[in-house]
Design a protein around this motif. Structure first.
Motif, mmCIF file in Angstrom:
data_model
loop_
_atom_site.group_PDB
_atom_site.id
_atom_site.type_symbol
_atom_site.label_atom_id
_atom_site.label_comp_id
_atom_site.label_asym_id
_atom_site.label_seq_id
_atom_site.Cartn_x
_atom_site.Cartn_y
_atom_site.Cartn_z
ATOM 1 N N CYS A 236 0.838 -1.211 0.000
ATOM 2 C CA CYS A 236 0.000 0.000 0.000
ATOM 3 C C CYS A 236 0.865 1.250 0.000
ATOM 4 O O CYS A 236 0.640 2.175 -0.783
ATOM 5 N N THR A 288 -6.017 0.211 -2.656
ATOM 6 C CA THR A 288 -5.386 0.344 -1.333
ATOM 7 C C THR A 288 -6.367 -0.001 -0.228
ATOM 8 O O THR A 288 -5.997 -0.661 0.749
ATOM 9 N N VAL A 289 -7.618 0.459 -0.373
ATOM 10 C CA VAL A 289 -8.626 0.123 0.629
ATOM 11 C C VAL A 289 -8.784 -1.388 0.704
ATOM 12 O O VAL A 289 -8.800 -1.976 1.787
ATOM 13 N N ASN A 292 -5.888 -3.037 2.388
ATOM 14 C CA ASN A 292 -5.932 -2.739 3.815
ATOM 15 C C ASN A 292 -6.958 -3.589 4.551
ATOM 16 O O ASN A 292 -6.716 -4.049 5.659
ATOM 17 N N SER B 145 -6.109 5.007 3.345
ATOM 18 C CA SER B 145 -5.681 4.384 2.095
ATOM 19 C C SER B 145 -5.894 5.276 0.879
ATOM 20 O O SER B 145 -5.529 4.879 -0.215
#
Lengths: 307, 318
Positions: A236, A288-289, A292, B145
């Motif tokens: 990330c 990225t979410v 994560n 993020s």
């Protein structure tokens, strides 16, 4: 009023994502056997959604030439065409098909970020394990060097290094990998330090095992779990760093389709109320979410490694 | 009292040493440049005489260590040499006004972000595992993020489109404070959104860690109300980790500022640095990098000292 509408749409998106996660989880449970099935049963919906998105990105990246209707660098029409067939997301500042560029971006941006993370892990974990196993002066030197490198903000440091070595994909990968490997080094070293004091390592040393065998066969298997979880997090950070540099115009260079530079090239549109520049930025954010969410679950499963 | 001062002096010394090594790295980075520096700047077609003149002009004919001490000596007095590009302005002139602008933006964002994240973190700890806590956590994870430019462009799309706030920030010498606050609102809000999430999560974690300790249990059994338990009993002990997190995030603001400044065309140091990287203008890049690194080291140092002061047990650690 407009706030209520915004909140409504956020709720719709969240509900849709969770539903998608549920469908994906059910499908995987139905299709899989053994350990995977057991693990998926306990996965929260957010993690299932994250896995689905990651899988989707991988598929898009692998089959990019099949999915994309045009060639990556082909100019297919006027500049900044609106969202109409055959260009479902319009065209960009040079008249290239936006959808095609987005699809190829999955291959380029994610691929480069992945390679960089892998390289950073290769350098960082080898040096970290070595420092912990050998100890003494080698450990001291490596740790002090890493301390100093980490005292410089990473974005600033990478900008400095890119000024010197020029901007190309190879230097970008090397620069980011070296800067990021310092963080991996820290983790690998601290994990390995807890392992090298164990009795079985002592036994292996007495048995006459060499340094390389000791690291790869005795220490690495036990240090793998935290390193794998860290890989997701590091990915990330690397992904965001590369996107930021590309956005600033010093990362991945045109004409390669890349999400960060696509945002910059088409940014002017946003002031005219066109959401096109948000698409590549959103593609970055979504991945990225997703990563994560999955990492959050993995850390939770590894029983409170963090928090 | 004396113990605290020696501790602070020790930390300061260590910070100075770090800064010194960083300055060596920043300087020697240009020495790593492959090939001839003068040729790289002037191009292949430059004659031998112009090359020699250029080398003399920027001092390349001196040995490296001598150039380093000249550079460092100048930098300490605020003289960073002259820019290589265009009209050869002194780097110090380029930096002077921009440094103020960047500090203004970072402080502005910090002034919103720090109180906001503390309140949110305390509330999330107080109502932990409630809907509010879960929503705040998921939102925090999501916003961590997001790349800064995504947040920035969403804000431009939502707030600047309708003409509420300007999407480009113009800062002149005669901009009043009120005007400056209005014009820099969107960049400051972007930075706030980016750092608040992390600070909030850490505040929550620090307080929840403490809530498990026996003395909190005792306070609760005495019948003190939950808000008071958190504010009077838990918060003072959670200060050390919270201070560290705040300082780390302020340090993060320093790098976050680069991207945000470029999005909003904000006349700050970050934008100057990015422009100079593209032009390969070494003196400017070196100067800005040194300033950013110094701020970063200073913030970490402050965090270290403050958290030690808030918890006297840390003074005696080995």
């Amino acid at each position: 009023m407009s706030l209520l509408i915004t909140l409504f749409w956020i709720a719709v998106v969240v509900a849709g994502a969770l539903a998608l996660g549920w469908v994906f989880r059910t499908a995987v449970i139905a299709l899989s056997r053994g350990n995977l099935r057991k693990a998926m049963r306990t996965a929260p919906l957010t993690a299932a959604f994250g896995m689905f998105i990651i899988l989707l990105y991988i598929l898009v990246a692998v089959f990019a030439p099949v999915i994309a209707p045009f060639a990556e660098r082909e100019v297919v029409g006027g500049q900044f065409l609106p969202w109409e067939a055959p260009h479902i997301f319009g065209t960009d500042n040079l008249g290239r098909d936006m959808f095609t560029r987005l699809v190829y971006g999955a291959r380029n941006t994610v691929g480069i970020a992945f390679m960089t993370t892998a390289l950073a892990f290769f350098i960082g974990s080898i040096l970290g394990l070595l420092a912990a196993t050998v100890g003494g002066w080698l450990d001291q030197i490596l740790s002090r060097v890493v301390d100093i490198l980490m005292a410089i903000p990473s974005l600033i440091f990478s900008l400095l290094l890119l000024t010197i070595f020029g901007t190309s994909v190879i230097t970008l990968i090397l620069v980011i990998a070296v800067i990021d490997s310092t963080r991996v080094f820290r983790l690998a070293r601290s994990v390995a330090q807890n392992i090298v004091v164990m009795d079985y390592i002592e036994a292996a040393k007495l048995r006459g095992e060499g340094l390389w065998r000791l690291i790869t066969r005795e220490i690495l298997p036990n240090a793998m779990a935290p390193l794998v979880a860290e890989f997701g997090l590091r990915f990330c950070f690397v992904f965001l760093a590369i996107s930021a540099l590309s956005f600033l115009g010093v990362g991945i260079q045109p004409p390669t389709a890349d999400w960060g530079s696509m945002v910059r090239e088409n940014a002017a549109l946003i002031t005219f109320g066109d959401v096109t520049p948000l698409l590549p930025a959103g593609a970055i954010a979504l991945l990225t979410v997703a990563v994560n969410f999955v990492v959050d679950w993995m850390l939770h499963r590894a029983s409170g490694l963090k928090e | 009292m004396g113990l605290i001062w020696t501790m602070i002096a020790k930390r300061l010394g260590l910070g100075l040493l770090t800064l010194f090594v960083i300055s060596v790295i920043i300087f020697s980075a240009t020495e790593l440049l492959p090939g001839d520096f003068a040729k790289a700047i002037l191009g292949q077609s430059a004659t031998e005489e112009t090359l020699a003149a250029f080398r003399k002009e920027i001092g390349l004919d001196l040995p490296a260590y001598q150039r380093y001490f000249n550079w460092l000596g100048g930098a300490i007095q605020g003289d960073f040499g002259t820019s290589l590009s265009g009209n050869k302005r002194p780097v110090a002139d380029l930096i002077a006004t921009r440094l103020g602008n960047t500090l203004f933006l970072a402080l502005y964002a910090a002034a919103i972000a720090v109180p906001l994240s503390l309140v949110l973190g305390i509330l999330a700890a107080l109502y932990r595992n409630s809907i509010f806590d879960r929503a705040a956590n998921a939102a925090a994870l999501t916003s961590i993020s997001f790349p800064e430019f995504f947040v920035a462009y969403i804000l431009i799309f939502v707030l600047a489109q309708s003409g509420l706030f300007p999407s480009m920030t113009r800062m002149d010498a005669d901009t009043t404070l009120g005007e400056g606050l209005y014009r820099a609102f969107l960049p400051a809000l972007t930075l706030t959104l980016v750092v608040t999430a992390h600070m909030m999560r850490m505040t929550r974690a620090a307080i929840i860690n403490l809530l498990a300790s026996p003395y909190i249990e005792m306070a609760r059994l005495k019948g003190i109300n939950p808000m008071r338990v958190i504010l009077k009993h838990a918060l003072p002990n959670a200060l050390a980790p919270i201070i560290t997190v705040i300082a780390l995030n302020l340090a993060y603001l320093i790098t976050g500022v680069v991207v945000v400044e470029v999005v909003f065309v904000y006349p700050g140091l970050g934008q100057l640095m990015v422009d100079s990287v593209a032009k390969r203008d070494f003196p400017v890049v070196q100067a800005v990098a040194l300033i950013f690194a110094a701020a970063y080291v200073l913030l970490n140092l402050t965090a270290d000292v403050l958290s030690t002061l808030s918890n006297p047990r840390l003074i005696h650690r080995k």
